[in-house]
Design a protein around this motif. Structure first.
Motif, PDB file in Angstrom:
ATOM      1  N   UNK A  20       0.812  -1.217   0.000  1.00  0.00           N
ATOM      2  CA  UNK A  20       0.000   0.000   0.000  1.00  0.00           C
ATOM      3  C   UNK A  20       0.847   1.269   0.000  1.00  0.00           C
ATOM      4  N   UNK A  21       1.941   1.264   0.780  1.00  0.00           N
ATOM      5  CA  UNK A  21       2.694   2.498   0.974  1.00  0.00           C
ATOM      6  C   UNK A  21       4.044   2.527   0.289  1.00  0.00           C
ATOM      7  N   UNK A  22       4.503   1.378  -0.222  1.00  0.00           N
ATOM      8  CA  UNK A  22       5.850   1.331  -0.773  1.00  0.00           C
ATOM      9  C   UNK A  22       6.880   1.212   0.330  1.00  0.00           C
ATOM     10  N   UNK A 105       5.961  -1.861  -6.717  1.00  0.00           N
ATOM     11  CA  UNK A 105       6.232  -0.893  -5.645  1.00  0.00           C
ATOM     12  C   UNK A 105       7.716  -0.829  -5.310  1.00  0.00           C
ATOM     13  N   UNK A 160      -1.696  -0.439 -12.660  1.00  0.00           N
ATOM     14  CA  UNK A 160      -1.366   0.986 -12.546  1.00  0.00           C
ATOM     15  C   UNK A 160      -2.557   1.842 -12.971  1.00  0.00           C
TER      16      UNK A 160
ATOM     17  N   UNK B  22      10.109   9.281  -6.408  1.00  0.00           N
ATOM     18  CA  UNK B  22       8.741   9.308  -5.907  1.00  0.00           C
ATOM     19  C   UNK B  22       8.550  10.461  -4.937  1.00  0.00           C
ATOM     20  N   UNK B  24       7.659  10.627  -1.581  1.00  0.00           N
ATOM     21  CA  UNK B  24       8.306  10.526  -0.266  1.00  0.00           C
ATOM     22  C   UNK B  24       9.830  10.470  -0.396  1.00  0.00           C
ATOM     23  N   UNK B 104       2.553   7.580 -12.713  1.00  0.00           N
ATOM     24  CA  UNK B 104       2.666   6.311 -12.003  1.00  0.00           C
ATOM     25  C   UNK B 104       3.282   6.500 -10.629  1.00  0.00           C
ATOM     26  N   UNK B 105       4.355   7.277 -10.572  1.00  0.00           N
ATOM     27  CA  UNK B 105       5.032   7.473  -9.290  1.00  0.00           C
ATOM     28  C   UNK B 105       4.096   8.082  -8.256  1.00  0.00           C
ATOM     29  N   UNK B 107       0.786   8.036  -8.413  1.00  0.00           N
ATOM     30  CA  UNK B 107      -0.475   7.289  -8.261  1.00  0.00           C
ATOM     31  C   UNK B 107      -0.319   6.127  -7.282  1.00  0.00           C
ATOM     32  N   UNK B 108       0.943   5.818  -6.926  1.00  0.00           N
ATOM     33  CA  UNK B 108       1.181   4.710  -6.004  1.00  0.00           C
ATOM     34  C   UNK B 108       1.660   5.252  -4.663  1.00  0.00           C
ATOM     35  N   UNK B 109       1.440   4.490  -3.638  1.00  0.00           N
ATOM     36  CA  UNK B 109       1.976   4.843  -2.329  1.00  0.00           C
ATOM     37  C   UNK B 109       1.211   5.960  -1.648  1.00  0.00           C
ATOM     38  N   UNK B 110       1.929   6.637  -0.775  1.00  0.00           N
ATOM     39  CA  UNK B 110       1.294   7.655   0.064  1.00  0.00           C
ATOM     40  C   UNK B 110       0.751   8.828  -0.734  1.00  0.00           C
ATOM     41  N   UNK B 112      -0.708   9.012  -3.374  1.00  0.00           N
ATOM     42  CA  UNK B 112      -1.919   8.772  -4.147  1.00  0.00           C
ATOM     43  C   UNK B 112      -3.039   9.716  -3.724  1.00  0.00           C
TER      44      UNK B 112
END
Lengths: 196, 196
Positions: A20-22, A105, A160, B22, B24, B104-105, B107-110, B112
């Motif tokens: 979820x968070x990477x 991820x 994605x 990304x 973070x 993509x970067x 859209x994923x993880x925190x 998002x």
DNA sequence: GTCTATACACCGATAGAC
DNA sequence: GTCTATCGGTGTATAGAC
């Protein structure tokens, strides 16, 4: 026995947090909350810290991939049957397209350097295993590798896009057409669909 | 004039940092190193801090997308010509498949939650614009949308696979076959290729 | 095996001099 | 417009009691 179940449950929770968070976003605070364990307890189970937690999560996903995706692909049944199994198993593996893929991820961002070797190996095994099914179906080996790559690339891309659009339609479409698309042009499928 | 160039260069450097690490992972220390500006100077240009930096980077990518991808797609030329332009422009846009996509970067993880609305909108515009080309080529609208999604999904998936395998072969293959694949079955392309 | 308490580095962000 | 210095908060990791 109970210890195995405990560790397995713990690892599953780790996978969920990292997915979820990477890697960077999965802070110890979040991991602690998700597992119910304090930071120090986590370090008892994973003495090398967060990197070991992530590596263990990656290993678990690799085991899942091996058991629920690759092993069915190596069965003795007809290629088209194996690929229909693949579709079904992928659909469950990625929870109907709502999950992200841990490989993705970890392959992006800072964590790329940490895990790229493992991810590269896992992807290659996946591609090779899928390509062998296509070779079994009569596809020339040089096409088989490319088609196998195409399949995995579409799966990852659909996940994605699903995250970006907040909608799983594309994933379901990709999964559904996968068997016929992969065997298009072989004797197994006389008239395949092609991106309809 | 020079100010515009300065700001544009600064934003480009921001895009590169966010695309590589990304949201973070792109720490102020890294951003500072990449831009040559101290933290306080960054806050002079982006008073709302890191989130504003990321939003500005996302806006710049959106501008690039509009100028080098979408505008060419809206020309008056034949659909097949517009799609061949698309291939060429995508190849440059993603630096031969070696770059990751900022959509993509983020859209994923925190990140998002921060940017999903913008990303969703950008993807939909992209899909709709591409679908219109296919409609112009005679494809039924209900297929056009799906095929446009498929194209973008393959591009994103190919970039991911490129990161995981550390190799751009899949991306180049996807880009090259895109025009014919998108127009397969229309009068524009009597015999298209289909995942060969 | 889990906890509380804590060490120390780095995070994003700000103040104020120049 | 850029700098140095610094803030409070949070990051990972550890020590030691229970």
């Amino acid at each position: 026995m109970q210890k195995l179940m405990f560790k397995d449950k713990l690892l599953t929770q780790l996978v969920n947090v990292f997915r979820q968070y990477g890697y960077e976003g999965a802070t110890l605070a979040r991991i602690s909350a998700a597992t119910g364990l304090g930071r120090a307890s986590l370090y008892h189970h994973f003495p090398k810290g967060k990197e070991e937690m992530a590596a263990s999560a990656l290993n678990l996903v690799n085991t899942w991939l091996e058991e629920s995706i690759l092993t069915p692909l190596r069965q003795e049944s007809e290629p088209i049957e194996r690929l229909r199994d693949l579709s079904k198993n992928l659909y469950e593996f990625y929870n109907c397209g709502q999950q992200t893929c841990l490989f993705t991820m970890f392959a992006l961002g800072e964590s790329k350097d940490l895990f790229q070797a493992q991810i590269q190996k896992a992807l290659n095994v996946w591609i090779d295993t899928l390509a062998q099914v296509l070779i079994d179906a009569g596809l020339p080996p040089e096409y088989a590798r490319h088609r196998a790559e195409d399949a995995i690339l579409q799966i990852q891309g659909a996940l994605i896009l699903g995250q970006g659009l907040d909608e799983t339609g594309a994933f379901e479409r990709v999964i559904k057409r996968l068997p016929e698309q992969l065997l298009n042009g072989t004797e197994q499928v006389s008239r395949g669909i092609c991106l309809q």
